[in-house]
Scaffold this motif. Structure first.
Motif, PDB file in Angstrom:
ATOM      1  N   GLN A  49       0.839  -1.196   0.000  1.00 17.64           N
ATOM      2  CA  GLN A  49       0.000   0.000   0.000  1.00 17.64           C
ATOM      3  C   GLN A  49       0.876   1.249   0.000  1.00 17.64           C
ATOM      4  OE1 GLN A  49      -3.213   0.234  -0.337  1.00 17.64           O
ATOM      5  NE2 GLN A  49      -3.819  -1.901  -0.132  1.00 17.64           N
ATOM      6  N   GLU A  50       1.887   1.239   0.845  1.00 15.19           N
ATOM      7  CA  GLU A  50       2.811   2.375   0.917  1.00 15.19           C
ATOM      8  C   GLU A  50       3.690   2.441  -0.325  1.00 15.19           C
ATOM      9  OE1 GLU A  50       6.454   4.092   3.766  1.00 15.19           O
ATOM     10  OE2 GLU A  50       5.238   2.363   4.410  1.00 15.19           O
ATOM     11  N   ASN A  51       4.149   1.273  -0.779  1.00 18.35           N
ATOM     12  CA  ASN A  51       5.016   1.251  -1.954  1.00 18.35           C
ATOM     13  C   ASN A  51       4.300   1.751  -3.197  1.00 18.35           C
ATOM     14  OD1 ASN A  51       7.118   0.232  -0.479  1.00 18.35           O
ATOM     15  ND2 ASN A  51       6.772  -1.907  -1.060  1.00 18.35           N
ATOM     16  N   ILE A  52       3.037   1.373  -3.350  1.00 13.73           N
ATOM     17  CA  ILE A  52       2.269   1.832  -4.508  1.00 13.73           C
ATOM     18  C   ILE A  52       2.120   3.351  -4.486  1.00 13.73           C
ATOM     19  CG2 ILE A  52      -0.040   1.824  -5.568  1.00 13.73           C
ATOM     20  CD1 ILE A  52      -0.221  -1.144  -4.839  1.00 13.73           C
ATOM     21  N   GLY A  53       1.937   3.911  -3.283  1.00 14.73           N
ATOM     22  CA  GLY A  53       1.849   5.366  -3.163  1.00 14.73           C
ATOM     23  C   GLY A  53       3.109   6.060  -3.649  1.00 14.73           C
ATOM     24  N   LYS A  54       4.260   5.506  -3.303  1.00 13.01           N
ATOM     25  CA  LYS A  54       5.538   6.093  -3.737  1.00 13.01           C
ATOM     26  C   LYS A  54       5.709   5.956  -5.245  1.00 13.01           C
ATOM     27  CE  LYS A  54       7.924   5.152   0.654  1.00 13.01           C
ATOM     28  NZ  LYS A  54       9.007   4.370   1.309  1.00 13.01           N
ATOM     29  N   ILE A  55       5.358   4.783  -5.766  1.00 13.79           N
ATOM     30  CA  ILE A  55       5.484   4.554  -7.204  1.00 13.79           C
ATOM     31  C   ILE A  55       4.560   5.500  -7.969  1.00 13.79           C
ATOM     32  CG2 ILE A  55       5.055   2.890  -9.060  1.00 13.79           C
ATOM     33  CD1 ILE A  55       5.854   0.683  -7.064  1.00 13.79           C
ATOM     34  N   THR A  56       3.361   5.733  -7.442  1.00 15.62           N
ATOM     35  CA  THR A  56       2.399   6.623  -8.092  1.00 15.62           C
ATOM     36  C   THR A  56       2.943   8.037  -8.201  1.00 15.62           C
ATOM     37  OG1 THR A  56       0.517   5.321  -7.279  1.00 15.62           O
ATOM     38  CG2 THR A  56       0.068   7.581  -7.957  1.00 15.62           C
ATOM     39  N   GLN A  57       3.484   8.566  -7.113  1.00 16.36           N
ATOM     40  CA  GLN A  57       4.037   9.930  -7.131  1.00 16.36           C
ATOM     41  C   GLN A  57       5.193  10.041  -8.109  1.00 16.36           C
ATOM     42  OE1 GLN A  57       4.767  12.119  -3.524  1.00 16.36           O
ATOM     43  NE2 GLN A  57       3.148  11.066  -2.413  1.00 16.36           N
ATOM     44  N   VAL A 204      -4.757   3.295  -8.998  1.00 10.88           N
ATOM     45  CA  VAL A 204      -3.541   2.521  -9.239  1.00 10.88           C
ATOM     46  C   VAL A 204      -3.528   1.281  -8.344  1.00 10.88           C
ATOM     47  CG1 VAL A 204      -1.017   2.504  -9.049  1.00 10.88           C
ATOM     48  CG2 VAL A 204      -2.185   4.492 -10.022  1.00 10.88           C
ATOM     49  N   THR A 205      -3.971   1.444  -7.110  1.00 15.08           N
ATOM     50  CA  THR A 205      -4.044   0.307  -6.186  1.00 15.08           C
ATOM     51  C   THR A 205      -4.993  -0.758  -6.718  1.00 15.08           C
ATOM     52  OG1 THR A 205      -3.555   1.704  -4.263  1.00 15.08           O
ATOM     53  CG2 THR A 205      -4.614  -0.406  -3.827  1.00 15.08           C
ATOM     54  N   GLU A 206      -6.152  -0.332  -7.245  1.00 15.10           N
ATOM     55  CA  GLU A 206      -7.098  -1.282  -7.826  1.00 15.10           C
ATOM     56  C   GLU A 206      -6.488  -2.004  -9.022  1.00 15.10           C
ATOM     57  OE1 GLU A 206     -11.204   1.169  -6.661  1.00 15.10           O
ATOM     58  OE2 GLU A 206     -10.449   1.186  -8.709  1.00 15.10           O
ATOM     59  N   LYS A 207      -5.806  -1.242  -9.857  1.00 17.71           N
ATOM     60  CA  LYS A 207      -5.163  -1.825 -11.039  1.00 17.71           C
ATOM     61  C   LYS A 207      -4.063  -2.803 -10.628  1.00 17.71           C
ATOM     62  CE  LYS A 207      -2.000   0.303 -13.726  1.00 17.71           C
ATOM     63  NZ  LYS A 207      -1.061  -0.666 -14.357  1.00 17.71           N
ATOM     64  N   ALA A 208      -3.239  -2.406  -9.667  1.00 16.57           N
ATOM     65  CA  ALA A 208      -2.131  -3.252  -9.215  1.00 16.57           C
ATOM     66  C   ALA A 208      -2.639  -4.543  -8.588  1.00 16.57           C
ATOM     67  CB  ALA A 208      -1.271  -2.491  -8.211  1.00 16.57           C
ATOM     68  N   ALA A 209      -3.720  -4.436  -7.818  1.00 14.19           N
ATOM     69  CA  ALA A 209      -4.294  -5.624  -7.179  1.00 14.19           C
ATOM     70  C   ALA A 209      -4.779  -6.614  -8.233  1.00 14.19           C
ATOM     71  CB  ALA A 209      -5.433  -5.216  -6.253  1.00 14.19           C
ATOM     72  N   ALA A 210      -5.410  -6.088  -9.281  1.00 10.66           N
ATOM     73  CA  ALA A 210      -5.915  -6.959 -10.347  1.00 10.66           C
ATOM     74  C   ALA A 210      -4.774  -7.619 -11.100  1.00 10.66           C
ATOM     75  CB  ALA A 210      -6.785  -6.150 -11.305  1.00 10.66           C
ATOM     76  N   GLN A 211      -3.729  -6.846 -11.405  1.00 12.45           N
ATOM     77  CA  GLN A 211      -2.613  -7.379 -12.173  1.00 12.45           C
ATOM     78  C   GLN A 211      -1.734  -8.316 -11.351  1.00 12.45           C
ATOM     79  OE1 GLN A 211      -0.990  -3.598 -13.626  1.00 12.45           O
ATOM     80  NE2 GLN A 211      -1.651  -4.117 -15.681  1.00 12.45           N
ATOM     81  N   ALA A 212      -1.863  -8.248 -10.028  1.00 17.12           N
ATOM     82  CA  ALA A 212      -1.051  -9.105  -9.158  1.00 17.12           C
ATOM     83  C   ALA A 212      -1.610 -10.515  -9.049  1.00 17.12           C
ATOM     84  CB  ALA A 212      -0.944  -8.495  -7.767  1.00 17.12           C
ATOM     85  N   ILE A 213      -2.859 -10.716  -9.486  1.00 18.17           N
ATOM     86  CA  ILE A 213      -3.463 -12.041  -9.431  1.00 18.17           C
ATOM     87  C   ILE A 213      -2.734 -12.963 -10.410  1.00 18.17           C
ATOM     88  CG2 ILE A 213      -5.573 -13.366  -9.839  1.00 18.17           C
ATOM     89  CD1 ILE A 213      -7.140 -10.837  -9.080  1.00 18.17           C
ATOM     90  N   PRO A 214      -2.197 -14.074  -9.944  1.00 14.93           N
ATOM     91  CA  PRO A 214      -1.374 -14.944 -10.797  1.00 14.93           C
ATOM     92  C   PRO A 214      -2.041 -15.364 -12.104  1.00 14.93           C
ATOM     93  CG  PRO A 214      -1.215 -15.631  -8.510  1.00 14.93           C
ATOM     94  CD  PRO A 214      -2.276 -14.569  -8.561  1.00 14.93           C
ATOM     95  N   ALA A 215      -3.354 -15.588 -12.075  1.00 18.25           N
ATOM     96  CA  ALA A 215      -4.039 -16.088 -13.271  1.00 18.25           C
ATOM     97  C   ALA A 215      -4.228 -15.023 -14.348  1.00 18.25           C
ATOM     98  CB  ALA A 215      -5.400 -16.656 -12.879  1.00 18.25           C
ATOM     99  N   ILE A 216      -3.990 -13.759 -14.009  1.00 21.79           N
ATOM    100  CA  ILE A 216      -4.232 -12.674 -14.963  1.00 21.79           C
ATOM    101  C   ILE A 216      -3.264 -12.752 -16.139  1.00 21.79           C
ATOM    102  CG2 ILE A 216      -4.005 -10.169 -15.281  1.00 21.79           C
ATOM    103  CD1 ILE A 216      -6.670 -10.995 -14.182  1.00 21.79           C
TER     104      ILE A 216
END
Length: 268
Positions: A49-57, A204-216
């Motif tokens: 959650q924190e890392n995604i915030g840094k990557i977003t900025q 971005v968090t929603e997108k990252a969560a979806a893309q993190a699913i192994p089956a995607i």
């Protein structure tokens, strides 16, 4: 200045209201991944959650320096939405293949392409990209496209968000012409980026969560990124339609009509 909008401009404003007041793409992502996005987010490691915030900025900063500053004031009737979607879909494939580990590489690329697309849409609505206000208005789209964690239902409207960003935009505009956003000597620009990122980060968090699913995988990642840029292209179109009408009629009159159209839609 005109005291009432023409029928054509009312139709255009109605389109803008539809695009701007229905911004969520969570349902579309849910259809792709086969589970509620809230459920997918639960699978993210706590520290991400924190890392995604840094990557977003960082992605917003890099995108701003690379995208808008390289465009020229060439009038265009139709923006190149399809080409930008292809590029973002390709980078999304990378993100889907590598999962969370690829986000730090993929997101700056995707954000840059999206910002170029937003600027292209701005040009198609008569904006001059060379003007500092237009550059910041392009960045503003990333905040209009998503909610801040502190929002409630009564505080997520288009004009409310614009009002909330108005002061930071005014302060940031003083630095845009001569300084890069990454320079420590431009605190107003950094503040502006932080305000934008607070809202952009939700999506971005929603997108990252979806893309993190192994089956995607790569194909699913490309589809999710295509939904992502399509969303911001729609928001950008609505935003710059409103700004074009404001240049003709003034903000207050356009806002009055906008709210009337919105109320009518909600009643129906």
């Amino acid at each position: 200045m005109e005291t009432s909008l023409s029928d054509l401009h009312i139709q255009e404003l109605t389109t803008a209201v539809t695009l701007l007041e229905n911004p969520s793409i969570a349902a579309k992502i849910t259809n792709v991944i086969g589970m509620p996005i809230e459920k997918a987010i639960e699978f993210l490691p706590d520290n991400w959650q924190e890392n995604i915030g840094k990557i977003t900025q960082k992605s917003l900063i890099k995108a701003t320096e690379a995208a808008i500053w390289s465009l020229e004031d060439i009038p265009v009737e139709r923006p190149s939405n399809t080409w930008h979607k292809v590029g973002v879909a390709f980078s999304g494939g990378m993100g889907g293949f590598f999962g969370l580990a690829g986000l730090a590489v993929e997101l700056p690329i995707s954000t840059t392409l999206m910002l170029r697309s937003i600027a292209d849409i701005a040009r198609s609505q008569g904006e001059l990209i060379s003007e500092n206000e237009t550059k910041l208005a392009c960045m503003e789209v990333f905040a209009l496209g998503g909610e801040s964690p502190s929002d409630d239902d009564a505080e997520s409207g288009y004009f409310v968000v614009r009002a909330a960003l108005a002061n930071s935009i005014t302060e940031a505009s003083r630095f845009v012409a001569t300084k890069k956003i990454s320079e420590e000597s431009a605190p107003a620009l950094v503040k502006f980026i932080v305000n934008i990122a607070a809202r952009f980060n939700v999506m971005v968090t929603e997108k990252a969560a979806a893309q993190a699913i192994p089956a995607i995988g790569a194909i699913g990642g490309g589809i999710i990124n295509t939904l992502f840029i399509d969303h911001f292209q729609n928001v950008a179109k609505g935003h710059f339609i409103v700004r074009r009408l404001e240049r003709i009629y003034g903000q207050e009159l356009v806002k009055t009509y906008y709210n009337s159209i919105l109320e009518l839609a909600e009643d129906n």
